[in-house]
Each structure stands twice: as C-alpha cells, then as structure tokens.
Design an enzyme around this catalytic site. Sequence first.
Site: not given
Lengths: 367, 367, 367, 367
Positions: A128, A107, A254, A232, A288, A156
């Site tokens: 990410q 992240s 996602s 994503k 998920g 993201t």
Amino acid sequence: MNDLINLFDFEAAALALLPAGTRDYYRGGAADELTLRANRDAWDRWQIHYRVLRDVAERDLRTEVLGEQMDWPVLIAPTAYQAMANEAGECATARAAAAFGLPMVLSTLSNRPMEDVAAAATRGLWFQLYVYRDRGVTRELIGRAQAAGCRAIVLTVDAPVGGARERDVRNGFSYPKDLPMSNLTGAGAQFSNPDLGEGGFVGYLNRMFDPSLTLRDLEWIAAETPLPVFVKGVVRADDARVMARHGARGIVVSNHGGRQLDTAPATADVLESIVQAVGPQVPVLVDGGIRRGTDIVKALALGARAVLVGRPLIWGLTVGGEAGARRVLELLRHEFDIAMALSGCNRIGEVDRSLLARAGELPPARG
Amino acid sequence: MNDLINLFDFEAAALALLPAGTRDYYRGGAADELTLRANRDAWDRWQIHYRVLRDVAERDLRTEVLGEQMDWPVLIAPTAYQAMANEAGECATARAAAAFGLPMVLSTLSNRPMEDVAAAATRGLWFQLYVYRDRGVTRELIGRAQAAGCRAIVLTVDAPVGGARERDVRNGFSYPKDLPMSNLTGAGAQFSNPDLGEGGFVGYLNRMFDPSLTLRDLEWIAAETPLPVFVKGVVRADDARVMARHGARGIVVSNHGGRQLDTAPATADVLESIVQAVGPQVPVLVDGGIRRGTDIVKALALGARAVLVGRPLIWGLTVGGEAGARRVLELLRHEFDIAMALSGCNRIGEVDRSLLARAGELPPARG
Amino acid sequence: MNDLINLFDFEAAALALLPAGTRDYYRGGAADELTLRANRDAWDRWQIHYRVLRDVAERDLRTEVLGEQMDWPVLIAPTAYQAMANEAGECATARAAAAFGLPMVLSTLSNRPMEDVAAAATRGLWFQLYVYRDRGVTRELIGRAQAAGCRAIVLTVDAPVGGARERDVRNGFSYPKDLPMSNLTGAGAQFSNPDLGEGGFVGYLNRMFDPSLTLRDLEWIAAETPLPVFVKGVVRADDARVMARHGARGIVVSNHGGRQLDTAPATADVLESIVQAVGPQVPVLVDGGIRRGTDIVKALALGARAVLVGRPLIWGLTVGGEAGARRVLELLRHEFDIAMALSGCNRIGEVDRSLLARAGELPPARG
Amino acid sequence: MNDLINLFDFEAAALALLPAGTRDYYRGGAADELTLRANRDAWDRWQIHYRVLRDVAERDLRTEVLGEQMDWPVLIAPTAYQAMANEAGECATARAAAAFGLPMVLSTLSNRPMEDVAAAATRGLWFQLYVYRDRGVTRELIGRAQAAGCRAIVLTVDAPVGGARERDVRNGFSYPKDLPMSNLTGAGAQFSNPDLGEGGFVGYLNRMFDPSLTLRDLEWIAAETPLPVFVKGVVRADDARVMARHGARGIVVSNHGGRQLDTAPATADVLESIVQAVGPQVPVLVDGGIRRGTDIVKALALGARAVLVGRPLIWGLTVGGEAGARRVLELLRHEFDIAMALSGCNRIGEVDRSLLARAGELPPARG
C-alpha cells in the site's frame, strides 16, 4: 481465546485489552462515525436469497485477482502500526494470512520492514503506497517493494488530507516513538519519526503526504513499476472508470474504513455501480465493515473479485498475536464456507447477483 | 475550552452553563421539536460521493452573494438577545465573524445597537427585519440599518404569529428586563420593553409584529430601500418564485430553526426544489441544523450559495464570549476546508450535485 | 392543571390519576397496539410545507358538515363510559364541546342519558349506534336519539366482534356495575347491565351486538330515520364508495382508535384514498391519534371535512371534569389556530393538498 | 397458565423455565439472528385493510391441502427433540394438534417413535425428512413413515450443512444422551446417538445428512413413495418452480426459522413471489415468526394455503405439557377467528390480496 467464536467477539476482547489511545485509534472513524457504522450496516441490509438442492458437498473457494492466487477471496487490508497490537506486528499478520492461503496488503506505515513481512507472506504481499511530497521517497518505496517481491501496488487516494479523527484528538494520540516506521529508510529515513511535529497521525499525514495528487501521478506510478497498480479509496463509478483509463489495473472500493470523510457512502452501497462502470477487465475489490462470511458472499454477488479485511486482524493480533490472527481467519473462512454452502454455491463463479435483494424488499416472481 | 473540538461539544458545554430558561429558549423548538431534529438529521441523510485525485493542495473557499464577499460560504444567522449568552452580545459575535471573513445578519431584537455591531462587523452586516404593526417603526428600522451601513435586509416571513415554544411556556421564560432592545429607539422606543404585557417572547411577537404581511409589503420594503431584500423562512418552491417576482433579491430557506411550525420540512429536504424554482439569478441561502463542515458542502451541492449558522455562535458566546465564538468558527472553517479537500473540491464552484446521494440509496453507474 | 400545556400533558396527568383497570381500558389498543401507535405516528410523518406572506391576521376556522355548523373542524368522538373519568361524564363533555362551538358524538354506551347530554350539547349532538342483535332495541335507540334532537347517526361498523383488548384481559376489567348504561331503557333495559355474563366489555359486545350486519342493515337504518347516517370504521376506498351507494351520507375513517384489529392501517394513511373514492358530495371525517393542531391541518389537507377527537377529552375529564375537558379543547383550538396561521391559511377552504409531503421526501420544484 | 394470554406470554414463561442450553437451542437463530427477527417483523409490516359490513356471524375456518383436511389453516411445524420441553414430547403435541383439528409435521429427529405419534395425531401426521448420507436409512425412514400412516413427506432442503448456531456453541449444547432418536432404528440405529462425535447438533447434522442433494434426489424420493412430497426451506421463486417440475407437490416457504443462513430474507417477504411462480396447482405453505392470528390472515392473503407454527408449541409443552400445547393452539385459533371476522372474511376463500398493504404505504383509491 476459545470462547471467542466470531469476529465481534474478537473485537470486544481486544477493545478490553488495549490502552485507550491505541484502542480508539484502531476502532475509530471520522467525526460522528456515521460512515464507520454505515459500512457495517450496509452489508446487513443485503439479504441472501439462497438456492437449494445444488449439491454443495465439495466447495472450492479459490479465486485469483490479476493472477494472484488465493484460497478464498480475501486479502488482508493495509493497516498502519500493527506492532501496537502485538510486538510481531505485520510479520505475525503475514504468517497468519499465508497459513490461510491469503495475500496481504502491507501499509506504508508498517512497523516491520517490508522485506521481513514479504518473507512471512508466502502467499503474496502487496504494498500500500502513500505518496510522499518528496517523490524521491515515493520512488524509493516503490522500488523497494518491487525488490522485496511485492506483487502489486495499492495506491491510497482517499487521504489527500487527514480526516477528522476526533477520538485521536481527544486522546492526544500519536504513534509511539519507540516503534519504527521501518519502510522509511534511505531517503525516507528523515520521515520515519512519527513524533516529528504536532497533531499526531493526522499532523504527520498532512505534512508528509502529497495532497496534490492527480491522474498524472497515477500514470507516473504505473509507469514507474511493472507491478499492477490498484487505486484504493474510490466510491464513484466515474472516478473508477477514469482511473482505469489512466493506469489503474484494479480498483479498491473503500472509504478508508470510515476514517476520512464522514458521511461518505457505505462501500456496499456503491460497489455495484463501480463494477458495472469499469467492466469485467478491471478487478474490483472492496473493504469496509466485512465481519461475517455472508458479507463476503454479498460482496461477490455485487461484483467484487475479493474483499479486504482490516480491523479484525488487529483484534486477533491484540488478543493472541499470530495465533489470534489465525483464529480470526479460521473463523471467517469457516463462516464463508458455510455461507457458500447454504447459498447453494460451490464455486466463486456461481455467486451471482440474483442472490441478493435489499432487506424488506419484495422480490419479483423469477423463474 | 481547548477540549471542545467540535460544535456539539460547544453545545453541550453551553447547555451546562446556562440557566434553564435561557438555555431552553436558545436550544428549543416548537411543540414536539420534530422539525428541530429533522433539520439536523436531514443533513446526515445526504452522503458525499467524493472525488479523488483532484489536486486539492490549495483550496480557495471564498464566495460572494450579491456582491457581498466572504472568505467561506457562511453567514452568521440572526438570533435574538445574544447578551443573555455573553455581555458583549452581538458585538462579540460580529468581531468573531469579521475575524473569520464572514458577514453577520443582525436580529431586529439585538441587545447591542446596530451601529455598534456594524462597527464591529467589518466584513459586512445585514439586518434581519421583523415588520412591526406600526409601519413607522418598521421604516425607521430600515432607514437606520441603511445608515449604519448594513448591506442587505433579511425579511423574516415565517413568524406571522409566534410558534408553540413549549419549553418557554413551561419555564415562564421572558426576555430579561435589564437587557435593552437597542434597535428600538425613536418611534420604536415604546416597543423596546420586552416585559410589555404577557406571554413572554411569543406574547411580545404577537402584539408587535404584523401577521397581515403580503407580497405588497415585500414590494413596499423593496421600494423603501436600495438594499437588496432577502426573504427568510421559505420552504416552498412556488413561494420562492413568487417572491422573486415581487422584490426579493434572494431567498433564505429556513423554518426558523424549528421554532415556528412543528412538522415543517427540514430545510435540507426542500432546498434543492427552491434553487431550481428561482433559477441562478436569485441566490438561495439556507439555515437549520448546520453543525459540520460536511453539511456546508452538502448545502452547496444542493444549490445554496451560502449557509447561515446560528445557535453554535450562541454556544460559543456562552462558553467563552468572543473567543468562544471565534473558536466555533475556527472549528467549522477547518472542518469545511477538510471536507472540501476530501470531497475533491478546490473551489466553491467545483461542488456539484453529483457529489450527493441519499444514505442507503444505490447510485447509478455514472461515467 | 395550569402546568398542562398540551394534550400529551393531559394524558400523562390522567394516567397517573386513574386506577389501573380504567386507565388501561381508555388508553389501550388491540393486541400489540401497533395500530394504536401507527395512528399517532402517521400524522407526524406528514410534514407541512407552509405558505408565507398570506395575511393571516384574521383567521376564520368555521366549517360545516352536512349542514352542521361548527366553530372549528372538530367533533367529539364517541367514547363509552365517560363517568368512569368524571361523575358528570358525557354531560360535562357536552358542555365543554358546546362552549367551544363543537358538536359531540355520543356513544350508545353512555352513562348519562342522551336527553341530558343533548340538553348540554347546545352546538349539536350526534348519536353513535351499535346495532343490537335485538333490532327492537336498535330501533328504539334510533327513535330516541331522533326525539332527543340528535342530528346524525354514526353507525359503528368495525366491531362485528370485540377486539383483542389484552390490557383489559390482564386486568380482568369490566365496566363498573354501579354506573348505568343510561341509553338502554325500555326494551333495551334488559341489556343495560354491563355485568351480564363473562368477558368484560368484549364479552358484552359479543353477546349484544350483531356481527351479521351488511349493507342491507345500513339501508334499513338509513330508511328508519330522516337523520343523515355516517358509517364509522372504514379504512378502504372500495368499502366507502359502496356504502355511499347504500345509504351512508358520510364516512368516518377510523380503526376504532386501534382497539379492534391490530395491524389495521393508520387512518392518516388511508384517508386520502377514501376521500378520492367517494367524491366531494360525501363528507369524510377521520379519527385516530389526533393530538396536535397541526394534525388537524393535515387531515384537512388530505381531504377530511373535520376530525374527531376522543381520548384527550377523557384525559381532560379525568384531570378536571368539565373544566379539564374545556382546557383540552382550548389548547387544541389554540394550536390549530396557530397552525393555520403558520401554514398561511386563513380559512378552512385554503388548506389544500400541496401543503403536505411525507417526511424526508424531496418535493418537486413547484410553481 | 391462565395468565398467559398470547403466544408471547408463553414464550416468556417457557424461557424462564428452561435450562439455558435447551432454552437457547429452541429460541436461537443463526449468527446475528437477523433473519430470526426479520421473520417476525415482516408480518408486522403488512397491514390489514379490513372490510366491513360483511356478515361475519358464522365463520368457517376449514381448509385443505392436497386433500388433507384441517379445521383451520395451520399445521404443527417439525421441531426436533420435543422431549426436552416435556417428557411426553411429540405425542403431547400430536394430541394437542388433533384436539384442534390440525395435522402435525413430525421431525426426523423426534424423541417419540413416529408410530406412537401417528396414533396420537388423529387429524393427520406428515413426516419431515432429513436425507441421510446412507440412503438405506433414508429409504427406511420413508417406508416407515408410510407404514405409520403419515400422509405427506416434507423434505428439508435448507440444511445441506449446519447453520452458525452461536448460542449452542457458546453453551456447548448437544442433545441429551438419555433422550432417544426414536425414528432411527433398524439400519438407522447406528445414527441414533446424538452424542456420536463432536460439535453438538450441527456436528451431527454435518456428519449424517447429505449435503450433495440435488433435484435428482427429490425425484428419487418422489418416486420412492406414493405420498405427496413437500419441499421445505425454499425462498426463491425460480427454485420453487423448478422443484414443482421435479416432483414436489407442494412448497414450504421457510428459512428454517432463521436457524440456517443468517440474512436470508423473511418468509413473509418472499412468499408471494413463490405463490405466483408455482401457480394454483401447487400449494404453498409458510413458516417463520407466525405468532398472531392476524399473521395467518396475512399469509393467506399473500397466497399461502396454510401456515406452520413451531416454537410456540415448544413453549406450550414447556409450560404445561399437552395442556400447554392445547392452550397455545386455543389462543391462536381464537385470535385467527377474531382476525377473520374483523377483516370481514367468513371463509378462507374470502381472504384476498387486496386486504394487505405495507405499513406506511398509501393505498390507491380502489373501487
């Protein structure tokens, strides 16, 4: 820890250990948490019409995604602030992932610096990316990830604004001040204090991250780096197809673990439509609610190249640090291996769509 | 009040504050309350297949309905006897609505006189009309509403007789004698006493309101006033189309909040068929169970021009008077704004049908 | 009794009053009671897409079935041994039915003699027939019913053997010895003792009633009497059509209130297929789980000419004898009247199929 | 035992009697036990559209499967280690089966030697075969079964590896050392100790049984013995058809009672597709969740030639040894007999597909 024999056990144990604010931050979803639950339930609604007499004595679970090799089709999903679960944080997760032959997605909001994590993630680290309003910071993050040896960027796109994390609002939760955002140095250092302003994590997100992103930004990022860019947070086939035309090399289906838009569809329900839309050249991953080895078989059968697993690693870290994270992966790999064997599949490539039907639906008379 | 962070919280808080009779009057539905629950559940069954990378930095939530401007696509639904919740009653609601840029629909059975409410409702007041058997009273109500500056008439058509409000029967509930029906003066004054006769509210309704209404009455009302007439309480496409031919300028899809015919369909399930039947010239509004910002996005995606929200304002009034009503609207507007952003929509006109699918249904491979 | 405001209230009150054996006999269904519950749930799954602006000031609820006039489309279903609920038994029920303008169907296993019941049932009595292995007894029952003024024979065909009434088995329930089977006199007197042998009611049924019935027996009965013969217990369209060809003048769609074959379909689910199969010349009635006025509207919309209501009369008898039975009918008639008005229907003939859709289904854009 | 009136009663009574480890071993399924529950629920979802007026005075429940005569269409399913439930174990079960005119399928992992069981099973014994990695042992088992008079081989194909029996893992359950695996003598004696190594039953299974089985092994077994070979554990139509081409004379649709691959489909949902695929020459049997006489009617209507019942015999053994097993069969036969009569069927051949529809589905207007 020996009495924890599946990922749900780890979740229950971790929830009992964590303080309320952190616990709810990790476990929670947006609003009524309908999507959070739907993610999980959707996997259960698919049933596996397994094959028999297929000689499954030797299974080979390896796969690859755009050249990234992994021992089984799982990546660690990016989750923020893992040091709240265990001091070693993302480094512990990375070592666990590597030990099980898996890449990790780190992240932006990591507590441990990406260079340290990259050193631990010997089977591959992806980065990410949240796009800061300050594009200088964004560029710096990409460059640094590249320099640290990250092998893909995972952009993201489902968080232009923060979701309605009602648990966090009730708890008045915000990231602990004493835990650094270690990826935000240099130009980003000014944004490294989570306590900067009001509204907890969502407040930070709304102030820092850029809600104006468009396909142009995707193109810019793709041009900024030689690394493949995954997008994503996609749940629509048309979105996925357009993104593939504008620089995305892969798609991660996602809904942010049910944390952004409540009543968004379960990823297991939209996955196949997206795989069909982008075609075989564009690998599709999914996250998920994946908690069972059979869930992974189902994701593959619906066309995913691999899956991402997030919260279970947090539960593992909480319960036992790196050893806990390893145990989570060990359990999941074992379940997946058994699920492959019992499905009659020896290799990833043998998992096909005919293995699945919806619960309660009557299959056609095949064959 | 600060710990109430969504409309369900306000409902729970208000239910705890109100005396049983009033509480059940406001919250209750007809008979087994299946439609009451269905209204709510139906919104949850729609899922939002959100778009990403759409630059949602600046959202514009404004819309208009037959020339009525509103800052976001919500009107206050007509609910009777708001002074039971708070002394300021409809005036407090009107001020809250105006503060948030919304028109209000005032019930015939208002405690505060429509002129006072109109003065408070600076962003527009519409008048909900029950047709009294005594057409002189009816004509007087229409004329007075017009004179008070009301900008539309909302004719309720789903209450030719009273529904089976079993909670009220059990509680022996009737409107408090000390609260006036302030719109019933002049010729209507004779009907202003709710205690006139037996049977509580339903008894009053059955004695006063005309069960013989037909399309001729709709035509008569449309001819009686230059104001646009909306017909409220429609659940059938054929009905809606016929009404548009006989004087209705707009349709409110409603089942009276589940208070009239139990096992009537959820409004979210019939909305789209009605929109398609009447065509784009006839604005369709909807009420029934709207509690989340995402519900509003869904109503728009199904073709509604705006939604009406009723009970939540009562809960707001109960908890904190005008301030409570404001807070309810503030929470809902914030949720709607976030829901728009996370759906990838900047303007009302960008909300389209492709955003929705039923929960658990597999979408086609679009794009 | 004044605080009992719907039929469910009467059920709860009666269950609390009755001794366990009797209570479970009346309320129970076969085996897992899936059909018992399905009967009830199936009505709730139909939703009423009501019409508005139809002038429902004056409703006319009257109908007729093969010349039998009734004030609203309900008959009292045959249920055995009503004197367990109240000493006056079937006579009390008959008076209540007559007071509300309804015919009654009397069980073969009545405690009160059919002549007495016929005298009380001034709006019509029909006779439910179980066919005894001893055809002399059967012939005697038919002849006696005819002589007593019964206006139709209702032949039960869904009980060739007794169902798995597990509640009765657990309770060791059998009919009380001190209550007579008053229709079994003359040749039948030998069978009038319920305590004759083992196995409670089901034992009696298996010993007495003829499991070998075929269409020939139906023809024989139809030839034996000028009264119209209804066949009760049909759930298949093909069965219904064949019976209409072999002497049945009407069909009662029924699964014996869920007391015979568990997992038989709910009557509300098969009704329409049977109506379509037999055509308009053969009236179709239906029973099973009708508890609300809206259920009656739904049955009519699916093509039933009228409905039968059984257990609720038992609950009424239990709670208040004849007055209780009357109150049950008063409540149901009121509900039905309101349901008609709110559905936009003034007469039985105005109830049509377009009023119904399944819960949660999206209607077409009609009109 | 007299107060146990259906198979669920026996289950509850047995669960209360057994020690936790044994209880959970018998009752448990894999992982989340979704398939375990689905097996049961799937039968309930089918509803019986029964026929009436068919003269069901004399029912004949007999049938045959590849020449094996049985008094009603049930076989005892193979379950391991029955001596944990009752000392007489498989011999008691065999005597009960014979008393009710049924064949029994004996597990490889029987506690009592197959010769003893064969002597008790006077209405026929079939032998369930696990294929040991050591083919000499396998050949010895087949030969011994043949010599003992077994009349069919039932080859289990859904257990190439052990399922995730989480209850057993939590309980640390393994077969008791003092109970012999009596079929493993001669060459097999070396494998007769269940305590050989780690991991309880699943560990044993994984060490002993051959995960490499293919159609070649099926052909080998079919060639090895003149007995007909059934393949047990099939849930796919294409698999079933291929097996029929490679030596299988019959198919047992089964998911191992939900004990192997969780989220495998319920057998009641896949049965019909398999029957259609293999055609009338290949008898199809089914197990999984059959607890009611109506379940058997449903299985026949979907095309099964007979059903297998497993766990209920264990419950019977536990509660009352052979007498308990007999009582279980007596109850089930009685239920089946009644279900046939109430379905309007006198003979197995009269059960047809038109008897079934899914719960809640509207049937066509047949006839």
